[in-house]
Design a protein around this motif. Sequence first.
Motif, mmCIF file in Angstrom:
data_model
loop_
_atom_site.group_PDB
_atom_site.id
_atom_site.type_symbol
_atom_site.label_atom_id
_atom_site.label_comp_id
_atom_site.label_asym_id
_atom_site.label_seq_id
_atom_site.Cartn_x
_atom_site.Cartn_y
_atom_site.Cartn_z
ATOM 1 N N PRO A 1 -4.093 10.290 -2.189
ATOM 2 C CA PRO A 1 -3.895 9.073 -1.401
ATOM 3 C C PRO A 1 -2.587 9.121 -0.639
ATOM 4 C CG PRO A 1 -3.448 8.659 -3.719
ATOM 5 C CD PRO A 1 -4.035 10.043 -3.624
ATOM 6 N N ARG A 2 -2.567 8.557 0.521
ATOM 7 C CA ARG A 2 -1.354 8.484 1.313
ATOM 8 C C ARG A 2 -1.291 7.130 2.000
ATOM 9 N NH1 ARG A 2 -2.553 9.005 6.779
ATOM 10 N NH2 ARG A 2 -4.502 10.045 7.287
ATOM 11 N N ARG A 3 -0.193 6.877 2.629
ATOM 12 C CA ARG A 3 -0.040 5.632 3.360
ATOM 13 C C ARG A 3 -0.991 5.643 4.559
ATOM 14 N NH1 ARG A 3 5.510 4.010 6.411
ATOM 15 N NH2 ARG A 3 5.280 6.191 6.991
ATOM 16 N N PRO A 4 -1.760 4.564 4.778
ATOM 17 C CA PRO A 4 -2.664 4.527 5.936
ATOM 18 C C PRO A 4 -1.895 4.795 7.232
ATOM 19 C CG PRO A 4 -3.073 2.678 4.464
ATOM 20 C CD PRO A 4 -1.830 3.341 3.966
ATOM 21 N N TRP A 5 -2.539 5.457 8.163
ATOM 22 C CA TRP A 5 -1.874 5.823 9.416
ATOM 23 C C TRP A 5 -1.404 4.596 10.177
ATOM 24 C CZ3 TRP A 5 -3.475 3.968 14.066
ATOM 25 C CH2 TRP A 5 -4.758 3.414 14.126
ATOM 26 N N HIS A 6 -2.064 3.455 9.980
ATOM 27 C CA HIS A 6 -1.742 2.273 10.774
ATOM 28 C C HIS A 6 -0.654 1.409 10.132
ATOM 29 C CE1 HIS A 6 -5.171 1.377 8.083
ATOM 30 N NE2 HIS A 6 -4.526 0.265 7.855
ATOM 31 N N GLN A 7 -0.299 1.667 8.879
ATOM 32 C CA GLN A 7 0.724 0.867 8.201
ATOM 33 C C GLN A 7 2.110 1.265 8.705
ATOM 34 O OE1 GLN A 7 0.313 0.491 3.891
ATOM 35 N NE2 GLN A 7 2.529 0.791 3.729
ATOM 36 N N VAL A 8 2.951 0.259 8.989
ATOM 37 C CA VAL A 8 4.260 0.545 9.572
ATOM 38 C C VAL A 8 5.375 0.066 8.657
ATOM 39 C CG1 VAL A 8 3.368 0.455 11.930
ATOM 40 C CG2 VAL A 8 4.284 -1.632 10.880
ATOM 41 N N ASP A 9 6.582 0.561 8.939
ATOM 42 C CA ASP A 9 7.766 0.164 8.183
ATOM 43 C C ASP A 9 8.405 -1.101 8.758
ATOM 44 O OD1 ASP A 9 7.881 2.554 6.410
ATOM 45 O OD2 ASP A 9 8.169 3.582 8.323
ATOM 46 N N VAL A 10 8.354 -1.227 10.075
ATOM 47 C CA VAL A 10 8.934 -2.381 10.764
ATOM 48 C C VAL A 10 7.937 -2.868 11.812
ATOM 49 C CG1 VAL A 10 10.791 -3.207 12.271
ATOM 50 C CG2 VAL A 10 11.313 -1.606 10.409
ATOM 51 N N ALA A 11 7.688 -4.172 11.825
ATOM 52 C CA ALA A 11 6.837 -4.781 12.844
ATOM 53 C C ALA A 11 7.649 -5.829 13.583
ATOM 54 C CB ALA A 11 5.600 -5.413 12.211
ATOM 55 N N ILE A 12 7.662 -5.747 14.900
ATOM 56 C CA ILE A 12 8.400 -6.686 15.734
ATOM 57 C C ILE A 12 7.390 -7.600 16.408
ATOM 58 C CG2 ILE A 12 10.029 -6.904 17.640
ATOM 59 C CD1 ILE A 12 10.812 -3.944 17.004
ATOM 60 N N VAL A 13 7.512 -8.897 16.161
ATOM 61 C CA VAL A 13 6.515 -9.864 16.622
ATOM 62 C C VAL A 13 7.196 -10.976 17.412
ATOM 63 C CG1 VAL A 13 4.706 -11.471 15.912
ATOM 64 C CG2 VAL A 13 5.099 -9.379 14.587
ATOM 65 N N ASP A 14 6.635 -11.304 18.566
ATOM 66 C CA ASP A 14 7.095 -12.479 19.313
ATOM 67 C C ASP A 14 6.562 -13.697 18.575
ATOM 68 O OD1 ASP A 14 7.555 -14.603 21.041
ATOM 69 O OD2 ASP A 14 7.232 -13.410 22.839
ATOM 70 N N ALA A 15 7.373 -14.255 17.692
ATOM 71 C CA ALA A 15 6.922 -15.314 16.794
ATOM 72 C C ALA A 15 6.896 -16.688 17.444
ATOM 73 C CB ALA A 15 7.824 -15.356 15.557
ATOM 74 N N VAL A 16 7.300 -16.781 18.698
ATOM 75 C CA VAL A 16 7.120 -18.025 19.446
ATOM 76 C C VAL A 16 5.805 -17.969 20.212
ATOM 77 C CG1 VAL A 16 8.067 -19.536 21.223
ATOM 78 C CG2 VAL A 16 9.591 -18.418 19.607
ATOM 79 N N GLU A 17 5.545 -16.843 20.842
ATOM 80 C CA GLU A 17 4.302 -16.669 21.592
ATOM 81 C C GLU A 17 3.093 -16.708 20.661
ATOM 82 O OE1 GLU A 17 1.657 -15.923 24.746
ATOM 83 O OE2 GLU A 17 3.799 -16.441 24.803
ATOM 84 N N SER A 18 3.156 -15.990 19.540
ATOM 85 C CA SER A 18 1.998 -15.917 18.653
ATOM 86 C C SER A 18 2.417 -15.610 17.222
ATOM 87 C CB SER A 18 1.023 -14.837 19.144
ATOM 88 O OG SER A 18 -0.118 -14.768 18.308
ATOM 89 N N PRO A 19 2.881 -16.629 16.468
ATOM 90 C CA PRO A 19 3.215 -16.383 15.063
ATOM 91 C C PRO A 19 2.021 -15.945 14.236
ATOM 92 C CG PRO A 19 3.223 -18.729 15.556
ATOM 93 C CD PRO A 19 3.115 -18.020 16.869
ATOM 94 N N ALA A 20 0.802 -16.325 14.670
ATOM 95 C CA ALA A 20 -0.393 -15.934 13.919
ATOM 96 C C ALA A 20 -0.596 -14.427 13.924
ATOM 97 C CB ALA A 20 -1.635 -16.626 14.492
ATOM 98 N N ALA A 21 0.072 -13.714 14.836
ATOM 99 C CA ALA A 21 -0.034 -12.252 14.839
ATOM 100 C C ALA A 21 0.483 -11.671 13.533
ATOM 101 C CB ALA A 21 0.740 -11.673 16.021
ATOM 102 N N ILE A 22 1.429 -12.361 12.880
ATOM 103 C CA ILE A 22 1.947 -11.856 11.598
ATOM 104 C C ILE A 22 0.841 -11.876 10.559
ATOM 105 C CG2 ILE A 22 3.648 -12.227 9.769
ATOM 106 C CD1 ILE A 22 5.464 -13.508 11.871
#
Length: 334
Positions: A71-92
């Motif tokens: 098993p390994r870390r999924p290719w799509h999992q990231v260490d840091v995610a930067i989100v425009d939390a005013v435009e779309s907090p639901a993206a989190i």
Amino acid sequence: MTVDDALTLRDPGTGAVSSPPPGYTVEVTSYGTRVEGPGGGRLLLARPDAPADPPAGDDTDAGTDGTEPAPRRPWHQVDVAIVDAVESPAAIGALRRAGVVAKTTAVLAVGGDHRVHSPAEFDRRARLWGASAPFDGQELWCPPSAWPPERAQGPHRVLITGGARSGKSAEAERRLLGESEVTYLATGPSPGGDKADDSWVRRVEQHRARRPSWWKTEESPDAAAVLRDARGAVLFDCVGTWLADAMETCGLWQERPPAGAEEELAARLDELVEVWRRCPAYLVAVTNEVGSGVVPPTVSGGLFRDWLGRANQLLAAESEEVVLATAGRVVELH
């Protein structure tokens, strides 16, 4: 945003640079622009419309000696995610649901501007979603050098009270935008039912339009039954409509209520409070702050005021947080 003084991230939908520096991989995905650095750190500049569906892909590495894949870390999992939390907090919440954001992923909430009334309020919202709000010019590490901030998770109970159009439902919804699994418990009349008028139908449609598409809706006056089996996060909206239905079932809206009606209502309220106390989910309930010195003109109206005040106090006593909403602002009650 500059990464290692080597490349600049701009629009999450178009990528960073046409030719990344040696050692860097830049990929435009449906979740945003994903960058992997020479040391293996993975960063995502998220799209505001990031989908909540988990991406397809093989999440294992084949063994080199003929053994079972490791098993390994999924290719799509990231260490840091930067989100425009005013435009779309639901993206989190969408990224968590898709597995792109994991427990160890640092979520950075950016985009604070005049749409949020103060930096302190933006920071408060970020903490609700388990995110950090970095300041301009701050240098951050990928992978992160500090554990991501904690956010409320079940079992945890929040009661939000306030007057009519105070912003209490919007605050309740806001608190759960960072969650991957949310059940919306609607205890009012169904918009297609006999008890729903045009204004109620419009109100329900407005609430539905601002909720993330992956939230599940349970329309039921039997709040205790829904909470008894609840997992993940639940938005209970609202205690007042639950009480109005319970009073009707017990006959307390009648001019002459049947014998034992209040005892039956008391038993229903005790059941709700007991389930609220024991539920393992992250619960956020909306209720109405009744009275405020106004005397209802009818006996049944007085009963509703008294019983809702009692219900609010009982639920508040079993809640980790109680919040008052007024004019779109919130105050924590201690």
